[in-house]
Design a protein around this motif. Structure first.
Motif, PDB file in Angstrom:
ATOM      1  N   ALA A 149     -22.368  33.834 -15.776  1.00  0.00           N
ATOM      2  CA  ALA A 149     -22.774  32.431 -15.740  1.00  0.00           C
ATOM      3  C   ALA A 149     -22.437  31.732 -17.052  1.00  0.00           C
ATOM      4  O   ALA A 149     -22.026  30.563 -17.059  1.00  0.00           O
ATOM      5  CB  ALA A 149     -24.275  32.330 -15.450  1.00  0.00           C
ATOM      6  N   ALA A 152     -18.457  31.216 -17.257  1.00  0.00           N
ATOM      7  CA  ALA A 152     -17.840  30.305 -16.290  1.00  0.00           C
ATOM      8  C   ALA A 152     -18.088  28.855 -16.715  1.00  0.00           C
ATOM      9  O   ALA A 152     -19.200  28.509 -17.131  1.00  0.00           O
ATOM     10  CB  ALA A 152     -18.417  30.552 -14.900  1.00  0.00           C
ATOM     11  N   ASP A 209     -15.069  26.143  -9.447  1.00  0.00           N
ATOM     12  CA  ASP A 209     -15.981  26.224  -8.303  1.00  0.00           C
ATOM     13  C   ASP A 209     -16.089  27.659  -7.790  1.00  0.00           C
ATOM     14  O   ASP A 209     -17.175  28.122  -7.428  1.00  0.00           O
ATOM     15  CB  ASP A 209     -15.501  25.308  -7.174  1.00  0.00           C
ATOM     16  N   ARG A 212     -18.372  29.653 -10.043  1.00  0.00           N
ATOM     17  CA  ARG A 212     -19.790  29.308  -9.849  1.00  0.00           C
ATOM     18  C   ARG A 212     -20.322  29.937  -8.559  1.00  0.00           C
ATOM     19  O   ARG A 212     -21.459  30.443  -8.522  1.00  0.00           O
ATOM     20  CB  ARG A 212     -19.953  27.794  -9.830  1.00  0.00           C
ATOM     21  N   ARG A 213     -19.511  29.888  -7.505  1.00  0.00           N
ATOM     22  CA  ARG A 213     -19.941  30.523  -6.250  1.00  0.00           C
ATOM     23  C   ARG A 213     -20.111  32.026  -6.438  1.00  0.00           C
ATOM     24  O   ARG A 213     -21.016  32.656  -5.873  1.00  0.00           O
ATOM     25  CB  ARG A 213     -18.927  30.244  -5.133  1.00  0.00           C
ATOM     26  N   THR A 216     -23.459  32.834  -8.019  1.00  0.00           N
ATOM     27  CA  THR A 216     -24.523  32.767  -7.014  1.00  0.00           C
ATOM     28  C   THR A 216     -24.507  33.996  -6.119  1.00  0.00           C
ATOM     29  O   THR A 216     -25.553  34.588  -5.814  1.00  0.00           O
ATOM     30  CB  THR A 216     -24.370  31.497  -6.164  1.00  0.00           C
TER      31      THR A 216
END
Length: 267
Positions: A149, A152, A209, A212-213, A216
């Motif tokens: 995290a 990124a 993106d 980030r995905r 998660t």
């Protein structure tokens, strides 16, 4: 006149011709046994060529051919005439991942099969880790997700390194050294085969993106592992790999990836 002895039955199975074994093969076998047995650990050095010639009582060409065979199998790194002797590399995921990468590029297999193999292997790693992990494993996995995290989207290389370490830690948490070795090798082979293509295909926004995905997704997997829910962790892992790679494999390989998404009976 003496009585004739009864005829003895003959074996029906035919024997195969015996092929002579060359001296360099015997030399290579002995060295390989010492490496695999731990007598020659990674980082150690073999004796120089002259000493190997003396110990094995063979010529220089025999020693060099044996070293060539061992080097091609990834067990040593050798340079002719090196006074320090060949360096022992041992068995490593790098050796296996290179072999898998070559297989994926050959006519015998393909990228779709390699990714499908990773989907199945990762799923089993998650199942074992969900049942057998330690608190130290969970702590390390949490640190790695937090690091992903933090990295990124500004540091794609560091992000990829942390991602790979996450998967290695999961595989090792299952307690099966062979599964951990294979899982790491397959992960690295997939990354080598396709990640550079993905990086070139995605613009900066898409890559950000995707990272980030991925963060998660890794948090969801970590939660499933912490809860001991191996089936959910396996399902999340397979789905994420499918979604990431399916658009980038040949269309004829996509059904293969979809098949790997199916739940096993009883899960």
């Amino acid at each position: 006149m003496p009585a004739e002895s009864p005829e003895r039955p003959t074996a029906r199975a035919a024997f195969r011709p015996v092929r002579p074994v060359r001296a360099y093969q015997r030399v290579a076998e002995q060295i390989e046994e010492r490496v695999l047995g731990g007598d020659l650990p990674p980082g150690s050095r073999l004796p120089g060529e002259r000493e190997l010639m003396r110990q094995f009582d063979v010529g220089r060409s025999t020693v060099r051919e044996a070293l060539r065979v061992l080097q091609s199998s990834g067990l040593i790194r050798s340079r002719p005439g090196d006074p320090l002797g060949a360096e022992v590399l041992g068995v490593s995921p790098d050796t296996l991942s290179h072999a898998l990468g070559r297989l994926a590029r050959s006519h015998l297999s393909g990228l779709g099969e390699l990714i499908q193999f990773r989907m199945l292997l990762d799923a089993e790693s998650y199942r074992l880790a969900a049942r057998l992990h330690s608190e130290d494993d969970l702590r390390r996995l949490t640190e790695l997700v937090d690091e992903m995290a933090r990295l990124a989207p500004g540091d794609p290389h560091g992000f990829s390194e942390a991602d790979g370490e996450f998967h290695r830690t999961v595989a090792e948490a299952g307690g099966n050294a062979l599964l951990a070795l294979c899982a790491r090798a397959v992960h690295d082979a997939v990354v080598d085969a396709i990640e550079s293509k993905l990086a070139r295909a995605e613009d900066t926004g898409e890559a950000a993106d995707a990272m980030r995905r991925s963060v998660t997704h890794h948090r969801d997997i970590l939660a499933a592992l912490r809860a001991g829910d191996g089936a959910r962790a396996a399902r999340l892992g397979r789905q994420a790999l499918h979604d990431h790679y399916a658009p980038h494999v040949p269309s004829e390989d996509r059904p293969r990836l979809r098949a790997a998404l199916e739940e096993e009976p009883g899960t």
